[in-house]
Scaffold this active site. Structure first.
Site, mmCIF file in Angstrom:
data_model
loop_
_atom_site.group_PDB
_atom_site.id
_atom_site.type_symbol
_atom_site.label_atom_id
_atom_site.label_comp_id
_atom_site.label_asym_id
_atom_site.label_seq_id
_atom_site.Cartn_x
_atom_site.Cartn_y
_atom_site.Cartn_z
ATOM 1 N N VAL A 127 0.867 -1.172 0.000
ATOM 2 C CA VAL A 127 0.000 0.000 0.000
ATOM 3 C C VAL A 127 0.908 1.227 0.000
ATOM 4 O O VAL A 127 1.952 1.222 0.660
ATOM 5 C CB VAL A 127 -0.910 0.016 1.245
ATOM 6 N N CYS A 128 0.535 2.248 -0.753
ATOM 7 C CA CYS A 128 1.244 3.530 -0.706
ATOM 8 C C CYS A 128 2.708 3.319 -1.125
ATOM 9 O O CYS A 128 2.977 2.555 -2.056
ATOM 10 C CB CYS A 128 1.106 4.096 0.711
ATOM 11 N N THR A 129 3.645 3.954 -0.451
ATOM 12 C CA THR A 129 5.050 3.819 -0.838
ATOM 13 C C THR A 129 5.666 2.488 -0.405
ATOM 14 O O THR A 129 6.869 2.283 -0.587
ATOM 15 C CB THR A 129 5.887 4.977 -0.278
ATOM 16 N N GLY A 146 -2.492 2.384 -4.230
ATOM 17 C CA GLY A 146 -1.975 3.748 -4.250
ATOM 18 C C GLY A 146 -1.822 4.297 -2.843
ATOM 19 O O GLY A 146 -1.701 3.558 -1.879
#
Lengths: 227, 227
Positions: free
Chosen positions: A102-104, A152
């Site tokens: 998730v995310c970075t 994202g």
């Protein structure tokens, strides 16, 4: 009747953004048969945005898992340079049916050498860094490439987790979880993406991002060189 | 230049649903000047859906706050009968500029005697119980009635928190936080509300809800009688 059981492991590290994993954890904790562990390199409590998460497992004590989930956060910058963390991600990914982020968190999968030639999502502000690792940055909110499922930025983790829940337990179970969590988002503003945010809001967030960007770029460049 | 500072207190209890407060906590932790405390009656760690939250404050040690936030969860049923918890909620609410809840947290505000004649949101499956306390159940995802701001079920907490962030720090700050959290939800299904969920999915969730309903109804009825 015993339900099919599967192991899900969340990988935590200092500076993780808590909603990156608490959102997916809430969704997946309602999947029948899911056994969830939250783990870090040291197994000691992790403070994330002021919340203290205790009773973590040590990653080295986790023999294997079916689903590996790597969240992101400001701490991704330092974590890209942590060989112990990247080694555990690589080891657990090798035996997992789904390798996810998730995310970075996708930068950590990339730094562990797991995304070469693969499409992946990332927080919008760091997405382009994936290319340094030979990955293909994808602007999708949830991106599936084989057994890789990546989400994202931050809140995309909830959409990611519902997608994963449908893979694990079928769409009807995922839909029941969505209903139980009353997930029919209605944000008071339309500012969730650079393309829809007002120009002055985007400028403000980009200015804040710019302060930590040189360090993040250097960390990603160095991590890519080590592969 | 020192920023204006204000105290935000989250009230935790056994059986709280973690996303009810982790979502809002993530949003509000990014509001400049926000000092956030997470507190419970005993101040000892709370396990919520398998996550262990440590380093909590004791509610009795919290002198006052500007914003009181009460999440909900399965534990709401028992919490409605906890005089120590309800007493602390009543005490802190008396001095707070905003008295708020997410999910079935509004039942705790109601049981503390704070919602008589007021409109409030709640998780859809428990919303009607608000009427037992003389409150007006409102199907809105975020409901504002004077200094009371209440959110619907679980994930509504993120929309609630952005609304609250705009009240506390202005809409541009709230929009910047929304962008930093990439909050442009895109659920893979349209099953977030009873009105949009497939009939078989709704039936399944209602069947699960029915198992704990008699206990919840009895607890709410008893709590309302004590007012």
């Amino acid at each position: 009747v015993s339900k099919p059981s599967f192991e899900i492991v969340f990988v935590l590290f200092e500076g993780v953004t808590q909603l990156d994993f608490t959102g997916p954890h809430q969704v997946l904790s309602r999947v029948p048969g899911a056994a969830i562990r939250v783990a870090s390199v040291a197994g000691t409590p992790i403070t994330a945005d002021g919340l203290v998460f205790a009773s973590l497992s040590r990653l080295a004590d986790v023999e294997r898992c079916d689903v590996l989930i790597v969240p992101g956060g400001f701490g991704t910058t330092a974590a890209m340079g942590d060989p112990a963390l990247l080694g555990e991600i690589r080891r657990l990914a090798a035996g997992a049916g789904f390798v996810t982020s998730v995310c970075t968190g996708s930068l950590l999968l990339a730094a562990a050498g797991l995304l070469e030639g693969r499409r992946a999502a990332c927080h919008w502000a760091s997405r382009d860094l994936l290319a340094l690792f030979g990955a293909i940055p994808d602007p999708g909110r949830v991106v599936c490439d084989g057994h890789l499922i990546t989400g994202g930025g931050v809140t995309a983790g909830i959409d990611f987790a519902l997608t994963l829940a449908a893979e694990l337990a079928g769409p009807e179970t995922a839909q029941a979880i969505q209903l139980s969590l009353e997930y029919a988002a209605a944000p008071p503003f339309r500012s969730g993406r650079p393309e829809t945010a007002p120009a002055e809001v985007l400028a403000r967030v980009e200015k804040a991002t710019a302060r930590t960007w040189p360090e993040r770029l250097a960390a990603a460049t160095a991590a890519a060189a080590r592969l």
